[in-house]
Design a protein around this motif. Sequence first.
Motif, PDB file in Angstrom:
ATOM      1  N   VAL A   1       0.862  -1.180   0.000  1.00 30.75           N
ATOM      2  CA  VAL A   1       0.000   0.000   0.000  1.00 30.75           C
ATOM      3  C   VAL A   1       0.901   1.233   0.000  1.00 30.75           C
ATOM      4  CG1 VAL A   1      -1.749   1.309   1.247  1.00 30.75           C
ATOM      5  CG2 VAL A   1      -1.853  -1.196   1.220  1.00 30.75           C
TER       6      VAL A   1
ATOM      7  N   ILE B   1       1.013   5.334   0.220  1.00 25.21           N
ATOM      8  CA  ILE B   1       0.211   6.448   0.709  1.00 25.21           C
ATOM      9  C   ILE B   1       0.972   7.755   0.492  1.00 25.21           C
ATOM     10  CG2 ILE B   1      -0.936   7.458   2.722  1.00 25.21           C
ATOM     11  CD1 ILE B   1      -0.922   4.621   3.945  1.00 25.21           C
TER      12      ILE B   1
ATOM     13  N   SER C   1      -1.522  -1.055  -4.180  1.00 25.68           N
ATOM     14  CA  SER C   1      -2.584  -0.052  -4.066  1.00 25.68           C
ATOM     15  C   SER C   1      -1.955   1.307  -3.804  1.00 25.68           C
ATOM     16  CB  SER C   1      -3.540  -0.393  -2.927  1.00 25.68           C
ATOM     17  OG  SER C   1      -4.159  -1.643  -3.139  1.00 25.68           O
TER      18      SER C   1
ATOM     19  N   THR D   1      -3.044   4.932  -2.723  1.00 24.49           N
ATOM     20  CA  THR D   1      -4.224   5.587  -2.146  1.00 24.49           C
ATOM     21  C   THR D   1      -4.262   7.081  -2.393  1.00 24.49           C
ATOM     22  OG1 THR D   1      -3.211   6.064   0.003  1.00 24.49           O
ATOM     23  CG2 THR D   1      -4.184   3.875  -0.306  1.00 24.49           C
TER      24      THR D   1
ATOM     25  N   LEU E   1      -4.135  10.468   2.472  1.00 23.65           N
ATOM     26  CA  LEU E   1      -5.078   9.921   3.441  1.00 23.65           C
ATOM     27  C   LEU E   1      -5.024  10.760   4.717  1.00 23.65           C
ATOM     28  CD1 LEU E   1      -4.625   6.026   3.322  1.00 23.65           C
ATOM     29  CD2 LEU E   1      -6.472   7.386   2.329  1.00 23.65           C
TER      30      LEU E   1
ATOM     31  N   GLN F   1      -6.313   7.375   9.147  1.00 23.22           N
ATOM     32  CA  GLN F   1      -6.275   6.236   8.227  1.00 23.22           C
ATOM     33  C   GLN F   1      -4.842   5.803   7.942  1.00 23.22           C
ATOM     34  OE1 GLN F   1      -9.504   8.263   5.525  1.00 23.22           O
ATOM     35  NE2 GLN F   1      -9.236   6.157   4.870  1.00 23.22           N
TER      36      GLN F   1
ATOM     37  N   TYR G   1      -2.937   2.024   8.717  1.00 23.70           N
ATOM     38  CA  TYR G   1      -2.118   1.213   7.799  1.00 23.70           C
ATOM     39  C   TYR G   1      -0.740   0.943   8.392  1.00 23.70           C
ATOM     40  CZ  TYR G   1      -5.227   1.329   3.704  1.00 23.70           C
ATOM     41  OH  TYR G   1      -6.256   1.124   2.831  1.00 23.70           O
TER      42      TYR G   1
END
Length: 381
Positions: A231, A233, A253, A255, A258, A262, A266
Amino acid sequence: MKVAVVVDWLTVYSGAERVVEQILQLYPEADLFSLIDFLQDDQRAFLNGKQATTSFIQRMPFARTRYRSYLPFMPLAIEQFDLSRYDLVISSSHAVAKGVLTGPDQLHICYIHSPVRYAWDLQHQYLMQSGLSKGLKNWIARWSLHYIRNFDARSSLGVNIFIANSEFIARRVQKCYRRPAEVVYPPVNINDFSLQRDKQNFYVAASRMVPYKRMELIAEAFRHMPDRHLVIIGDGPDLDKVRASAAGASNISVTGFLPFVQMKRYMQDAKAFVFAAEEDFGITPVEAMACGTPVIAYGKGGALETVIDGKTGFFFPEQTSESLIQAIERFENVGHSISPDSCREQAEHFSVELFRERFSRTVDAAIHEFQLISSSTLAGV
């Protein structure tokens, strides 16, 4: 003592601003100076309601969004602040803030995040990553950086005491300015993160999307590891490049931005935090360790002073996807030996409380020595 705090610019709340926040907690009566101040009203709490005195750049066209374009004017701008009525000047500098003019009876202490990195040893990397390695723009950029480099070296002479944010930066200060620097690690809000021992089966990388963070390198590495989930971010100018690097990879992923709550979730849930930048200090790896999350980091710069190889994470020696992949495989094989409690314990060495204690002790010692020298000089006269 009358105290002035000088910063480069105020546009976001990030690593340098956290230092300013704690300095203002220690010196609440200080006046604040900044080249520009475009903070939103809901971002200003860390300044204790202070409004910065700003320079002429604040009023220049497009300064809110293109302030970095005014870099060649920043040395002139910072020199226009009249600080003659202050006894103690504290600059928090990664660009030109330390270039304020002070007199022989004023003590100037600089908390330095780095000498202007893109004007010194990272110049060639900066020009290449910014698309300025060819043509007329290349020569204009090189001339501007030469001018900034000369200003940076010259303005270092006006600083009485340097406080560096890491041993890595202290060595850079010695290299660029031929000056020693005390080391006081920047404050990390450890209490904003809670230890979590139960982890899920994914990796996380979080950062502002700018070239030197090398987020696209992390995405490229995980493209070659389809069974490892990642992930990513963050937001910034390189977000589209990072998304392009991750395109078509179902195990990655991206994102974008965020909210803190959030992002923290993570970081707590991830099996490891991945960090590929050569950073001056690097706050996010410490935040990850505060969550009990091991860190897989590029083994250069500030990470070498925060992450303990084999105990709170692993290093990879080169900024290549191949080197990162090897570190991930090493973590998969032996990472179970890393204790979340050990990660948390290491993170606590960089707390806000320890920063305040170390910074105030260093400043008090500098004031005492400065006053002794001043008294001796007067006695001699």
